[in-house]
Design an enzyme around this catalytic site. Structure first.
Site, PDB file in Angstrom:
ATOM      1  N   GLY A   1      -4.173  12.709  -3.939  1.00  0.00           N
ATOM      2  CA  GLY A   1      -3.848  11.737  -5.424  1.00  0.00           C
ATOM      3  C   GLY A   1      -4.579  11.159  -6.280  1.00  0.00           C
ATOM      4  O   GLY A   1      -5.111  11.812  -6.597  1.00  0.00           O
ATOM      5  N   ILE A   2      -5.537   9.605  -6.614  1.00  0.00           N
ATOM      6  CA  ILE A   2      -5.652   9.701  -7.553  1.00  0.00           C
ATOM      7  C   ILE A   2      -6.721   9.939  -7.369  1.00  0.00           C
ATOM      8  O   ILE A   2      -7.746  10.609  -8.028  1.00  0.00           O
ATOM      9  CB  ILE A   2      -5.182   8.283  -7.669  1.00  0.00           C
TER      10      ILE A   2
ATOM     11  N   GLY B   1     -11.530   8.875  -0.843  1.00  0.00           N
ATOM     12  CA  GLY B   1     -11.003   9.439  -0.570  1.00  0.00           C
ATOM     13  C   GLY B   1     -10.239  10.075  -2.061  1.00  0.00           C
ATOM     14  O   GLY B   1      -9.411  10.575  -2.960  1.00  0.00           O
TER      15      GLY B   1
ATOM     16  N   SER C   1      -4.683  -2.928  -6.691  1.00  0.00           N
ATOM     17  CA  SER C   1      -2.981  -2.806  -6.873  1.00  0.00           C
ATOM     18  C   SER C   1      -2.405  -3.919  -7.079  1.00  0.00           C
ATOM     19  O   SER C   1      -2.680  -4.766  -7.395  1.00  0.00           O
ATOM     20  CB  SER C   1      -2.345  -2.210  -5.370  1.00  0.00           C
TER      21      SER C   1
ATOM     22  N   TYR D   1      -1.377  -5.564   2.877  1.00  0.00           N
ATOM     23  CA  TYR D   1      -2.047  -4.908   2.649  1.00  0.00           C
ATOM     24  C   TYR D   1      -1.878  -5.615   0.886  1.00  0.00           C
ATOM     25  O   TYR D   1      -3.481  -5.870   0.011  1.00  0.00           O
ATOM     26  CB  TYR D   1      -0.465  -3.959   1.738  1.00  0.00           C
TER      27      TYR D   1
HETATM   28  N1  LIG Z   1       0.238   6.070  -5.235  1.00  0.00           N
HETATM   29  C1  LIG Z   1       0.502   4.416  -6.342  1.00  0.00           C
HETATM   30  O1  LIG Z   1       1.784   3.895  -6.822  1.00  0.00           O
HETATM   31  C2  LIG Z   1      -0.593   3.498  -6.127  1.00  0.00           C
HETATM   32  C3  LIG Z   1      -0.018   1.636  -6.507  1.00  0.00           C
HETATM   33  C4  LIG Z   1      -1.452   1.254  -6.708  1.00  0.00           C
HETATM   34  C5  LIG Z   1      -2.407   1.195  -5.864  1.00  0.00           C
HETATM   35  N2  LIG Z   1      -3.223   2.853  -5.276  1.00  0.00           N
HETATM   36  C6  LIG Z   1      -4.534   2.978  -4.848  1.00  0.00           C
HETATM   37  O2  LIG Z   1      -4.816   3.797  -5.404  1.00  0.00           O
HETATM   38  C7  LIG Z   1      -5.752   4.414  -4.404  1.00  0.00           C
HETATM   39  C8  LIG Z   1      -6.016   6.232  -3.446  1.00  0.00           C
HETATM   40  O3  LIG Z   1      -4.366   5.920  -3.103  1.00  0.00           O
HETATM   41  P1  LIG Z   1      -3.518   7.392  -3.623  1.00  0.00           P
HETATM   42  O4  LIG Z   1      -2.072   6.691  -4.740  1.00  0.00           O
HETATM   43  O5  LIG Z   1      -4.115   8.170  -4.079  1.00  0.00           O
HETATM   44  O6  LIG Z   1      -2.600   7.760  -2.323  1.00  0.00           O
HETATM   45  P2  LIG Z   1      -3.057   8.703  -1.248  1.00  0.00           P
HETATM   46  O7  LIG Z   1      -2.246  10.233  -1.768  1.00  0.00           O
HETATM   47  O8  LIG Z   1      -2.855   8.511  -0.112  1.00  0.00           O
HETATM   48  O9  LIG Z   1      -4.365   8.922  -1.543  1.00  0.00           O
HETATM   49  C9  LIG Z   1      -5.286   7.718  -0.282  1.00  0.00           C
HETATM   50  C10 LIG Z   1      -6.791   8.729   0.393  1.00  0.00           C
HETATM   51  O10 LIG Z   1      -7.498   7.921   0.586  1.00  0.00           O
HETATM   52  C11 LIG Z   1      -7.952   8.338   1.842  1.00  0.00           C
HETATM   53  N3  LIG Z   1      -8.511   6.824   3.390  1.00  0.00           N
HETATM   54  C12 LIG Z   1      -7.169   6.673   3.946  1.00  0.00           C
HETATM   55  N4  LIG Z   1      -7.538   6.476   4.598  1.00  0.00           N
HETATM   56  C13 LIG Z   1      -9.261   6.165   5.026  1.00  0.00           C
HETATM   57  C14 LIG Z   1     -10.177   6.425   5.310  1.00  0.00           C
HETATM   58  N5  LIG Z   1     -10.273   5.253   7.239  1.00  0.00           N
HETATM   59  N6  LIG Z   1     -10.892   6.451   5.560  1.00  0.00           N
HETATM   60  C15 LIG Z   1     -11.278   7.402   4.537  1.00  0.00           C
HETATM   61  N7  LIG Z   1     -10.740   7.873   3.761  1.00  0.00           N
HETATM   62  C16 LIG Z   1      -9.222   7.623   3.690  1.00  0.00           C
HETATM   63  C17 LIG Z   1      -6.878   9.453   2.626  1.00  0.00           C
HETATM   64  O11 LIG Z   1      -7.614  10.290   3.062  1.00  0.00           O
HETATM   65  P3  LIG Z   1      -6.734  11.233   3.878  1.00  0.00           P
HETATM   66  O12 LIG Z   1      -5.740  12.327   2.834  1.00  0.00           O
HETATM   67  O13 LIG Z   1      -7.416  11.193   5.581  1.00  0.00           O
HETATM   68  O14 LIG Z   1      -5.186  10.154   4.361  1.00  0.00           O
HETATM   69  C18 LIG Z   1      -6.829   9.769   0.587  1.00  0.00           C
HETATM   70  O15 LIG Z   1      -7.904  10.513   0.577  1.00  0.00           O
HETATM   71  C19 LIG Z   1      -5.216   3.437  -2.992  1.00  0.00           C
HETATM   72  O16 LIG Z   1      -6.492   2.144  -3.283  1.00  0.00           O
HETATM   73  C20 LIG Z   1      -4.215   2.880  -3.356  1.00  0.00           C
HETATM   74  O17 LIG Z   1      -3.739   1.395  -2.780  1.00  0.00           O
HETATM   75  C21 LIG Z   1      -2.174   3.609  -5.445  1.00  0.00           C
END
Ligand SMILES: NC(=O)c1ccc[n+]([C@@H]2O[C@H](COP(=O)([O-])OP(=O)(O)OC[C@H]3O[C@@H](n4cnc5c(N)ncnc54)[C@H](OP(=O)(O)O)[C@@H]3O)[C@@H](O)[C@H]2O)c1
Length: 323
Positions: free
Chosen positions: A29-30, A25, A154, A185
């Site tokens: 984002g992260i 991913g 998370s 989730y």
């Molecule tokens: N943001 C927060 O507040 C927060 C809090 C707690 C935990 N987290 C965790 O942090 C991690 C990163 O999330 P983020 O906040 O950076 O969100 P994000 O910007 O939505 O990034 C998520 C990434 O996961 C990828 N992804 C989703 N489904 C996928 C699949 N089937 N196969 C491969 N890649 C896939 C997305 O790809 P696409 O762009 O193609 O969809 C994107 O690159 C996640 O595990 C999330 O649960 C985030």
């Protein structure tokens, strides 16, 4: 909300030349900020993305900042086990080492749905896809030791919008209970914590360290299924006041878990940025932090989840592979 935890400068100055990393991913984002920082420190980074065009565009952004960055983009759809296998085949035909596996990709509060293999979407993408990826790369991680696996979980593994994180092994995919995006989730993020804990135990003495992290409440695309984008931009200043942090702050816990030397002293531990927990004394986070969710300390469940996950992703019986 307390200030976010930040890595000590020496962690972000470590020379990572000769170290190889995979970030899932990494196009958003992260994951993007994590890949960018690892590359800036000299690591060779594979951006594992389900959309290669987006991955290439983001890789170009990193190269614009760090012209010497050693990057490659490879397609990985965690919602399709055949894609996970193709990704690993491609990676291993090009590289024989792996020092950092950052299992970062994820989805949150999705509508009820299924992956290609028929798994409920959130447990399928967040846990089972990463589970197979990790299993298939384990020998390479072992041969490259010291190496690390970081599961991006998370604080919602504890409670997500009031729903306690629990693994329902008898109904992992919501076939016999009403689907709730937050229950699902929380289940998937608890699975990340238990996966790291169990893996750490299996890998004791091998030089491979597995941990899980909570990155904080971070301004990313993750809320796409929870709040429309226009509402997110209107409410952004208030969200910051309520504790939402920027992606650079949100990558700190992953980077600490991947790079800080003392993480090796706490295999299987959970590292948390500021968060929201049932026990409010935990909201400041901690590197590491003892999860307030009793299910996160259930070793018997971790073992059952491991065995069940192996079966679901089509690996032979668990007893054939004790480590
Ligand atoms: N943001 C927060 O507040 C927060 C809090 C707690 C935990 N987290 C965790 O942090 C991690 C990163 O999330 P983020 O906040 O950076 O969100 P994000 O910007 O939505 O990034 C998520 C990434 O996961 C990828 N992804 C989703 N489904 C996928 C699949 N089937 N196969 C491969 N890649 C896939 C997305 O790809 P696409 O762009 O193609 O969809 C994107 O690159 C996640 O595990 C999330 O649960 C985030």
């Amino acid at each position: 909300m307390p200030n976010p935890l930040m890595c000590p400068p020496e962690v972000l100055k470590q020379n990572l030349h000769g170290r190889r990393a995979i970030v899932t991913g990494a196009n958003s984002g992260i994951g993007f900020t994590t890949a960018e920082q690892l590359a800036k420190q000299g690591a060779s980074v594979t951006l594992a993305c389900r959309n290669e065009a987006q991955g290439n565009a983001r890789a170009d952004e990193i190269r614009a900042e760090a012209p010497n960055a050693d990057l490659e983009v490879r397609k990985l759809d965690l919602g399709d086990l055949s894609s996970v296998r193709s990704f690993v085949d491609g990676y291993l035909s090009a590289h024989d080492s792996l020092h950092l596996l950052i299992n970062n990709a994820g989805v949150m509060n999705t509508p009820k749905g299924k992956t290609t293999d028929g798994f409920e979407t959130q447990i399928g993408v967040n846990h089972l896809g990463h589970f197979l990826l990790t299993e298939l790369l384990l020998d390479t991680l072992r041969n490259s030791a010291p190496s690390r696996v970081v599961m991006v979980s998370s604080c919602y593994h504890d409670k997500a919008m009031g729903r306690e994180g629990v693994i329902e092994l008898d109904d992992l995919h919501f076939e016999n209970r009403t689907y709730d995006g937050w229950v699902s989730y929380a289940q998937s993020k608890l699975a990340n914590v238990l996966h790291a804990k169990h893996l750490a135990k299996r890998l004791e003495g091998t030089g491979v360290t597995a941990v899980s992290v909570h990155p904080g409440w971070v301004r990313t695309e993750l809320m796409r299924h929870t709040m429309p984008a226009w509402m997110q931009s209107v409410t952004r200043p208030f969200m910051r006041m309520m504790g939402m942090i920027e992606p650079w702050e949100g990558t700190q816990t992953s980077l600490y878990a991947a790079l800080a030397p003392n993480v090796e002293d706490h295999p299987g531990a959970y590292y948390s940025q500021t968060g929201t927990y049932r026990d409010k004394s935990k909201n400041r986070g901690g590197w590491p932090l003892e999860s307030p969710n009793p299910h996160a300390h259930d070793d018997a469940m971790a073992q059952r989840l491991y065995e069940h996950s192996r079966q679901l992703v089509g690996l032979e019986s668990a007893s054939a592979h004790p480590a």
